[in-house]
Design a protein around this motif. Structure first.
Motif, PDB file in Angstrom:
ATOM      1  N   LEU A  99      46.268  53.505  40.689  1.00 51.74           N
ATOM      2  CA  LEU A  99      46.457  52.444  39.700  1.00 51.74           C
ATOM      3  C   LEU A  99      46.249  51.052  40.282  1.00 51.74           C
ATOM      4  O   LEU A  99      45.463  50.269  39.767  1.00 51.74           O
ATOM      5  CB  LEU A  99      47.852  52.572  39.079  1.00 51.74           C
ATOM      6  N   VAL A 102      42.541  50.237  41.344  1.00 50.87           N
ATOM      7  CA  VAL A 102      41.633  50.098  40.197  1.00 50.87           C
ATOM      8  C   VAL A 102      41.903  48.794  39.461  1.00 50.87           C
ATOM      9  O   VAL A 102      40.981  48.054  39.106  1.00 50.87           O
ATOM     10  CB  VAL A 102      41.781  51.304  39.247  1.00 50.87           C
ATOM     11  N   LEU A 103      43.173  48.474  39.290  1.00 54.18           N
ATOM     12  CA  LEU A 103      43.530  47.242  38.590  1.00 54.18           C
ATOM     13  C   LEU A 103      43.004  46.025  39.325  1.00 54.18           C
ATOM     14  O   LEU A 103      42.442  45.110  38.730  1.00 54.18           O
ATOM     15  CB  LEU A 103      45.050  47.143  38.452  1.00 54.18           C
ATOM     16  N   ILE A 106      39.327  45.655  38.828  1.00 54.11           N
ATOM     17  CA  ILE A 106      38.991  45.163  37.484  1.00 54.11           C
ATOM     18  C   ILE A 106      39.269  43.672  37.374  1.00 54.11           C
ATOM     19  O   ILE A 106      38.464  42.896  36.863  1.00 54.11           O
ATOM     20  CB  ILE A 106      39.783  45.943  36.412  1.00 54.11           C
TER      21      ILE A 106
ATOM     22  N   THR B 229      44.117  59.189  34.301  1.00 47.99           N
ATOM     23  CA  THR B 229      44.182  57.983  35.127  1.00 47.99           C
ATOM     24  C   THR B 229      43.679  56.776  34.337  1.00 47.99           C
ATOM     25  O   THR B 229      44.294  55.710  34.340  1.00 47.99           O
ATOM     26  CB  THR B 229      43.329  58.161  36.396  1.00 47.99           C
ATOM     27  N   ARG B 232      46.093  55.444  31.898  1.00 45.94           N
ATOM     28  CA  ARG B 232      47.178  54.695  32.517  1.00 45.94           C
ATOM     29  C   ARG B 232      46.743  53.277  32.876  1.00 45.94           C
ATOM     30  O   ARG B 232      47.499  52.318  32.692  1.00 45.94           O
ATOM     31  CB  ARG B 232      47.652  55.436  33.767  1.00 45.94           C
ATOM     32  N   VAL B 233      45.502  53.148  33.381  1.00 44.65           N
ATOM     33  CA  VAL B 233      44.996  51.809  33.714  1.00 44.65           C
ATOM     34  C   VAL B 233      44.939  50.951  32.458  1.00 44.65           C
ATOM     35  O   VAL B 233      45.373  49.794  32.446  1.00 44.65           O
ATOM     36  CB  VAL B 233      43.598  51.922  34.369  1.00 44.65           C
ATOM     37  N   LYS B 236      48.324  49.815  31.416  1.00 45.67           N
ATOM     38  CA  LYS B 236      48.855  48.787  32.307  1.00 45.67           C
ATOM     39  C   LYS B 236      48.231  47.432  31.978  1.00 45.67           C
ATOM     40  O   LYS B 236      48.922  46.419  31.885  1.00 45.67           O
ATOM     41  CB  LYS B 236      48.550  49.200  33.757  1.00 45.67           C
ATOM     42  N   LEU B 237      46.911  47.424  31.767  1.00 51.34           N
ATOM     43  CA  LEU B 237      46.223  46.174  31.422  1.00 51.34           C
ATOM     44  C   LEU B 237      46.770  45.595  30.128  1.00 51.34           C
ATOM     45  O   LEU B 237      47.004  44.396  30.009  1.00 51.34           O
ATOM     46  CB  LEU B 237      44.719  46.426  31.291  1.00 51.34           C
TER      47      LEU B 237
END
Lengths: 112, 248
Positions: A99, A102-103, A106, B229, B232-233, B236-237
């Motif tokens: 997580l 990846v965040l 981005i 996955t 979930r991303v 979260k965003l």
């Protein structure tokens, strides 16, 4: 609801589904094997062990005399075990590790 | 206007309804369902105690669940809607096989444990799971395509091994469905070892099929894992856009 709590509940839900699935498959297998008068699976706990070993693809060959119905049931268990047992659990756990990375990626892209 | 419908729905019935649907009674019922599942399983292991211990336990559970079902009907705001709802039917299925006393259908007691799904009526579970289900629904098509591909591969593998092994092991590879059992057991990497190839050709074929097939069969699992996955991303965003600060 907090995110961490949400993922914990999600994990619990998957395990719960697996548990219920395991239970019903074990009962079904016991039913098939009882009809065949098999000596290998004489009670539901025996069937549990068999279904568990099948679902997680361990597959010891200590129980091998399986009726036709039992064989088809084990095929289904094997495939569902692959999909729910491995995929969903791995997906939920894996997302925890990936997580952050990846965040960040981005965000770096969107800021530029 | 709304009150017209509910005007008889006051007093005792309403109070009972709130008690039955409340967390305490629901929790106790869930525990009882679990306990009855454990008793059901143990009964097959300790068959000698069936009449002395397990039968009375079973009757007690049945009585409790019957009373609970009747109470639920009695207290439901809309009785017809409850009886024909999903959980209403599951509740009925749970007690019906034992009530009509058909001896051969004793095993149908297993239906009783469907009631455990009642746990998903809890809102926090619904909140946690629905995004996950949405994510899974998104990949329905890909999943279907992969399942078809995998089935095709299993079919081809079964036909192949049948050609190699049918003469040497007619009892184990005598028909293509038998060979399919071997194919599934090998490709999901279970490998019970009750059926295995013996001819050199069959062995080479098995090695090739395993090399390609194990990866192929694992693709749906990978797809599901990656989609979870992604979900979930996204979540979260979204949370960060909404300015919610949690999970540190």
């Amino acid at each position: 609801m907090k995110n961490s709590k949400k993922y914990f509940l999600r994990f619990i839900a998957v395990i719960f589904f697996l548990g219920v699935f395991l239970f019903f498959s074990a009962c079904g297998l016991y039913l098939f094997e009882r009809a065949e008068q098999s000596k290998m699976i004489e009670s539901i706990p025996d069937a549990f062990v068999y279904v568990f070993l099948t679902m997680f693809t361990v597959g010891y060959s200590d129980v091998s005399s399986i009726s036709i119905g039992g064989k088809y049931l084990s095929m289904i268990v094997a495939i569902i075990g692959h999909l729910i047992g491995l995929a969903c659990m791995i997906g939920i756990i894996l997302s925890t590790f990936r997580l952050g990375k990846v965040l960040r990626r981005i965000k770096a892209k969107t800021n530029i | 206007m709304l009150n017209d419908v509910n005007d008889e729905y006051t007093g005792l019935r309403k109070k009972l309804y709130e008690i039955i649907e409340g967390p305490v009674v629901s929790g106790i019922i869930q525990l009882l369902i679990l306990a009855s599942a454990v008793a059901f399983v143990l009964e097959t292991e300790f068959t000698e105690y069936k009449e002395s211990i397990f039968d009375p336990i079973d009757w007690t559970f049945l009585a409790i669940f019957t009373v609970e079902y009747l109470l639920r009907i009695y207290t439901a705001p809309d009785r017809k809607a409850f009886i024909f709802s999903f959980f209403g039917i599951v509740d009925l299925l749970a007690i019906l096989p034992a009530l009509v006393l058909i001896p051969g259908f004793q095993i149908l007691r297993v239906l009783r444990f469907l009631r455990i799904f009642r746990i998903f009526k809890a809102t926090r579970f619904v909140l946690a799971v629905d995004r996950m289900i949405e994510a899974l629904a998104e990949v329905k098509r890909e999943l279907l395509a992969l399942v078809i591909l995998c089935s095709l591969f299993v079919y081809l593998a079964a036909c192949g091994i049948y050609v190699f092994e049918k003469d040497v092991q007619p009892d184990k590879f005598g028909s293509i469905p038998d060979a399919m059992w071997w194919a599934i057991v090998s490709l999901t990497t279970i490998g019970y070892g009750d059926v295995y190839p013996m001819t050199p050709g069959g062995k080479i074929f098995t090695a090739l099929v395993a090399l390609v097939g194990v990866g192929l069969i694992a693709i749906p699992s990978g797809l599901l894992a990656s989609v979870l996955t992604e979900a979930r991303v996204e979540e979260k965003l979204q949370d960060e856009e909404n300015g919610e600060e949690d999970e540190k």
